[in-house]
Structure formats: C-alpha cells, structure tokens
Write a protein that holds these residues in place. Structure first.
Motif, PDB file in Angstrom:
ATOM      1  N   GLN A  34       0.998  -1.061  -0.280  1.00 49.21           N
ATOM      2  CA  GLN A  34      -0.239   0.676   0.027  1.00 49.21           C
ATOM      3  C   GLN A  34       0.199   1.614  -0.083  1.00 49.21           C
ATOM      4  O   GLN A  34       2.048   1.250   0.426  1.00 49.21           O
ATOM      5  N   LEU A  35       0.567   2.339  -0.904  1.00 47.03           N
ATOM      6  CA  LEU A  35       0.995   3.486  -0.748  1.00 47.03           C
ATOM      7  C   LEU A  35       0.272   4.674  -0.180  1.00 47.03           C
ATOM      8  O   LEU A  35      -0.802   4.442  -0.428  1.00 47.03           O
ATOM      9  N   VAL A  36       0.412   4.955   1.416  1.00 41.94           N
ATOM     10  CA  VAL A  36       0.116   6.115   1.709  1.00 41.94           C
ATOM     11  C   VAL A  36       0.264   7.576   1.615  1.00 41.94           C
ATOM     12  O   VAL A  36       1.814   7.551   2.355  1.00 41.94           O
ATOM     13  N   GLU A  37      -0.238   8.369   1.282  1.00 38.54           N
ATOM     14  CA  GLU A  37       0.179   9.382   0.891  1.00 38.54           C
ATOM     15  C   GLU A  37      -0.244  10.269   2.346  1.00 38.54           C
ATOM     16  O   GLU A  37      -1.606   9.890   3.151  1.00 38.54           O
ATOM     17  N   SER A  38       0.126  11.937   2.139  1.00 43.50           N
ATOM     18  CA  SER A  38      -0.026  12.430   3.556  1.00 43.50           C
ATOM     19  C   SER A  38       0.195  14.533   2.742  1.00 43.50           C
ATOM     20  O   SER A  38       1.379  13.871   2.329  1.00 43.50           O
ATOM     21  N   GLY A  39       0.199  14.941   3.671  1.00 46.27           N
ATOM     22  CA  GLY A  39       0.554  16.505   3.529  1.00 46.27           C
ATOM     23  C   GLY A  39      -0.256  17.467   2.670  1.00 46.27           C
ATOM     24  O   GLY A  39       0.135  18.278   2.119  1.00 46.27           O
ATOM     25  N   GLY A  40      -1.832  16.983   2.341  1.00 38.11           N
ATOM     26  CA  GLY A  40      -2.685  18.155   1.504  1.00 38.11           C
ATOM     27  C   GLY A  40      -3.483  19.117   2.295  1.00 38.11           C
ATOM     28  O   GLY A  40      -3.205  18.782   3.851  1.00 38.11           O
ATOM     29  N   GLY A  41      -3.904  19.762   1.984  1.00 35.64           N
ATOM     30  CA  GLY A  41      -4.457  20.654   2.907  1.00 35.64           C
ATOM     31  C   GLY A  41      -5.376  21.781   1.966  1.00 35.64           C
ATOM     32  O   GLY A  41      -5.100  21.621   0.539  1.00 35.64           O
ATOM     33  N   PHE A  42      -5.258  22.393   2.644  1.00 38.15           N
ATOM     34  CA  PHE A  42      -5.885  24.002   1.894  1.00 38.15           C
ATOM     35  C   PHE A  42      -5.336  25.386   2.256  1.00 38.15           C
ATOM     36  O   PHE A  42      -4.102  25.204   3.588  1.00 38.15           O
ATOM     37  N   VAL A  43      -4.918  26.114   0.882  1.00 37.28           N
ATOM     38  CA  VAL A  43      -3.341  27.093   0.900  1.00 37.28           C
ATOM     39  C   VAL A  43      -4.217  27.920   0.206  1.00 37.28           C
ATOM     40  O   VAL A  43      -5.311  28.325  -1.138  1.00 37.28           O
ATOM     41  N   GLN A  44      -3.504  29.230   0.748  1.00 40.58           N
ATOM     42  CA  GLN A  44      -3.801  30.389   0.015  1.00 40.58           C
ATOM     43  C   GLN A  44      -2.680  30.341  -1.602  1.00 40.58           C
ATOM     44  O   GLN A  44      -1.536  30.006  -1.096  1.00 40.58           O
ATOM     45  N   ALA A  45      -3.265  31.029  -2.834  1.00 37.10           N
ATOM     46  CA  ALA A  45      -2.117  30.929  -4.163  1.00 37.10           C
ATOM     47  C   ALA A  45      -0.966  31.912  -3.433  1.00 37.10           C
ATOM     48  O   ALA A  45      -1.655  32.967  -2.478  1.00 37.10           O
ATOM     49  N   GLY A  46      -0.225  31.029  -4.136  1.00 35.62           N
ATOM     50  CA  GLY A  46       1.435  31.591  -3.444  1.00 35.62           C
ATOM     51  C   GLY A  46       1.893  31.083  -2.521  1.00 35.62           C
ATOM     52  O   GLY A  46       2.508  31.187  -2.319  1.00 35.62           O
ATOM     53  N   GLY A  47       1.185  29.806  -1.735  1.00 33.77           N
ATOM     54  CA  GLY A  47       1.686  29.730  -1.134  1.00 33.77           C
ATOM     55  C   GLY A  47       1.808  27.779  -1.291  1.00 33.77           C
ATOM     56  O   GLY A  47       2.446  27.627  -2.486  1.00 33.77           O
ATOM     57  N   SER A  48       2.848  27.399  -0.053  1.00 38.01           N
ATOM     58  CA  SER A  48       3.642  26.208  -0.614  1.00 38.01           C
ATOM     59  C   SER A  48       2.674  24.664   0.348  1.00 38.01           C
ATOM     60  O   SER A  48       2.190  24.777   1.461  1.00 38.01           O
ATOM     61  N   LEU A  49       2.284  23.203  -0.307  1.00 35.64           N
ATOM     62  CA  LEU A  49       2.687  22.290   0.219  1.00 35.64           C
ATOM     63  C   LEU A  49       3.735  21.348  -0.048  1.00 35.64           C
ATOM     64  O   LEU A  49       4.398  21.706  -0.828  1.00 35.64           O
ATOM     65  N   ARG A  50       3.871  20.754   0.928  1.00 40.22           N
ATOM     66  CA  ARG A  50       4.607  19.163   0.930  1.00 40.22           C
ATOM     67  C   ARG A  50       3.805  17.986   0.683  1.00 40.22           C
ATOM     68  O   ARG A  50       3.407  18.241   1.686  1.00 40.22           O
ATOM     69  N   LEU A  51       4.166  16.889  -0.203  1.00 40.01           N
ATOM     70  CA  LEU A  51       2.978  15.724  -0.125  1.00 40.01           C
ATOM     71  C   LEU A  51       3.888  14.916   0.399  1.00 40.01           C
ATOM     72  O   LEU A  51       5.297  14.867  -0.247  1.00 40.01           O
ATOM     73  N   SER A  52       3.675  13.846   0.702  1.00 44.20           N
ATOM     74  CA  SER A  52       4.781  12.560   1.368  1.00 44.20           C
ATOM     75  C   SER A  52       4.038  11.069   0.837  1.00 44.20           C
ATOM     76  O   SER A  52       2.690  11.588   0.990  1.00 44.20           O
ATOM     77  N   CYS A  53       4.298  10.442   0.724  1.00 45.21           N
ATOM     78  CA  CYS A  53       3.852   9.038  -0.210  1.00 45.21           C
ATOM     79  C   CYS A  53       4.963   7.926   0.873  1.00 45.21           C
ATOM     80  O   CYS A  53       6.245   8.433  -0.077  1.00 45.21           O
ATOM     81  N   ALA A  54       4.212   7.298   1.076  1.00 45.42           N
ATOM     82  CA  ALA A  54       5.093   5.690   1.572  1.00 45.42           C
ATOM     83  C   ALA A  54       4.788   4.219   1.707  1.00 45.42           C
ATOM     84  O   ALA A  54       3.641   4.776   1.560  1.00 45.42           O
ATOM     85  N   ALA A  55       5.515   3.916   1.170  1.00 45.40           N
ATOM     86  CA  ALA A  55       5.209   2.241   0.900  1.00 45.40           C
ATOM     87  C   ALA A  55       5.114   1.651   2.641  1.00 45.40           C
ATOM     88  O   ALA A  55       5.801   2.020   2.995  1.00 45.40           O
ATOM     89  N   SER A  56       4.299   0.244   2.297  1.00 41.93           N
ATOM     90  CA  SER A  56       3.736  -0.204   3.734  1.00 41.93           C
ATOM     91  C   SER A  56       4.879  -0.693   4.293  1.00 41.93           C
ATOM     92  O   SER A  56       4.238  -1.205   4.592  1.00 41.93           O
ATOM     93  N   THR A  57       5.413  -1.415   3.371  1.00 44.79           N
ATOM     94  CA  THR A  57       6.118  -2.321   3.706  1.00 44.79           C
ATOM     95  C   THR A  57       8.441  -1.840   3.094  1.00 44.79           C
ATOM     96  O   THR A  57       7.897  -1.527   2.316  1.00 44.79           O
ATOM     97  N   ARG A  58       8.717  -2.722   4.049  1.00 49.10           N
ATOM     98  CA  ARG A  58       9.751  -1.697   3.947  1.00 49.10           C
ATOM     99  C   ARG A  58      10.474  -3.207   2.649  1.00 49.10           C
ATOM    100  O   ARG A  58      11.611  -2.418   2.339  1.00 49.10           O
ATOM    101  N   THR A  59      10.123  -3.830   2.628  1.00 48.05           N
ATOM    102  CA  THR A  59      10.245  -5.133   1.102  1.00 48.05           C
ATOM    103  C   THR A  59      10.090  -4.298  -0.343  1.00 48.05           C
ATOM    104  O   THR A  59      10.485  -5.004  -1.459  1.00 48.05           O
ATOM    105  N   PHE A  60       9.920  -3.572   0.232  1.00 41.76           N
ATOM    106  CA  PHE A  60       8.860  -3.504  -1.119  1.00 41.76           C
ATOM    107  C   PHE A  60       9.959  -2.033  -2.353  1.00 41.76           C
ATOM    108  O   PHE A  60      10.221  -0.925  -1.456  1.00 41.76           O
ATOM    109  N   SER A  61      10.272  -2.316  -3.178  1.00 41.00           N
ATOM    110  CA  SER A  61      12.016  -1.686  -3.363  1.00 41.00           C
ATOM    111  C   SER A  61      11.252  -1.320  -5.113  1.00 41.00           C
ATOM    112  O   SER A  61      11.191  -1.635  -6.258  1.00 41.00           O
ATOM    113  N   THR A  62      10.834  -0.082  -5.186  1.00 41.12           N
ATOM    114  CA  THR A  62      10.651   0.794  -7.042  1.00 41.12           C
ATOM    115  C   THR A  62      11.566   1.998  -7.174  1.00 41.12           C
ATOM    116  O   THR A  62      11.489   2.466  -6.509  1.00 41.12           O
TER     117      THR A  62
END
Length: 124
Positions: A3-31
């Motif tokens: 499973q790929l688990v994302e985080s970091g979304g949200g609400f921001v005003q124009a000109g602003g910044s956001l950082r999204l993250s996505c992690a694989a659910s298992t350490r044995t997963f290598s892409t």
C-alpha cells in the motif's frame, strides 16, 4: 499487498506551498520509479512528476515546471512532492504511484501501484 500511503494535502492560499509525502507500507517494497498524478473535477488523472531510482532523472508536466520538485528517500521508501507558488488551478486530488521502469513515466496506465489520494485546495 503493498500500500502507498499519502499525506500532506490541505488548504492553502494562492502563492503558498505544500509538501506531499507518500510512503510504501512495507520495507521490502522497492520501486525504481515514483510518480505523482492529479485529478481535478471534470478532468482526467494527469501526470505531474516522476523520479528515477537514483533521483538523477526527473520529469515534470509543463504546468508545474519550476514550481514543483519531486524527491525521494530510498531508505524510507518515500517520495515527496514540494509544491510552491501554488495556483488555484493546482486544486486537485493528488496521487502517488509506483512502477518498475523509467519509461513512459507520464503514462498513468503504466503504473502498478497507487495511493489513495490526498486533496490539495488552493484558494485565490
């Protein structure tokens, strides 16, 4: 099942910044390749950015070049999308995806694994 688990979304005003993250659910997963796509209302799921295993190769949609940066931490099996100078037209659900080969990286049908999506809303 990976499973790929994302985080970091949200609400921001124009000109602003956001950082999204996505992690694989298992350490044995290598892409080798991570990608980010986005889906806006009434649109298709569009390519945003992709990065190779080493991070030495990246590819961006024209609409985000110079504003978004994709990066990865292989030790954590995690990919990031740093979004700056955000515009209202960047509003969408953002999805991370993974595939094996760094070819056709903008083709969503080539990706085998997908996250659940995270909403990004940019107000004017």
């Amino acid at each position: 099942q990976v499973q790929l688990v994302e985080s970091g979304g949200g609400f921001v005003q124009a000109g602003g910044s956001l950082r999204l993250s996505c992690a694989a659910s298992t350490r044995t997963f290598s892409t080798p390749v991570w990608g980010w796509f986005r889906l806006a209302p009434g649109e298709e799921r569009d390519f945003v950015a992709a990065i190779s295993w080493s991070g030495s190769s990246t590819h961006y949609a024209d609409s985000v070049k110079g504003r978004f940066t994709i990066s990865r931490d292989n030790a954590k099996n995690t990919v990031y999308l740093q979004m700056s100078s955000l515009k209202p037209e960047d509003t969408a659900v953002y999805y991370c995806a993974a595939k094996n080969a760094y070819v056709r990286v903008s083709d969503r049908t080539d990706y085998a694994y997908w996250g659940q999506g995270t909403q990004v809303t940019v107000s004017s």
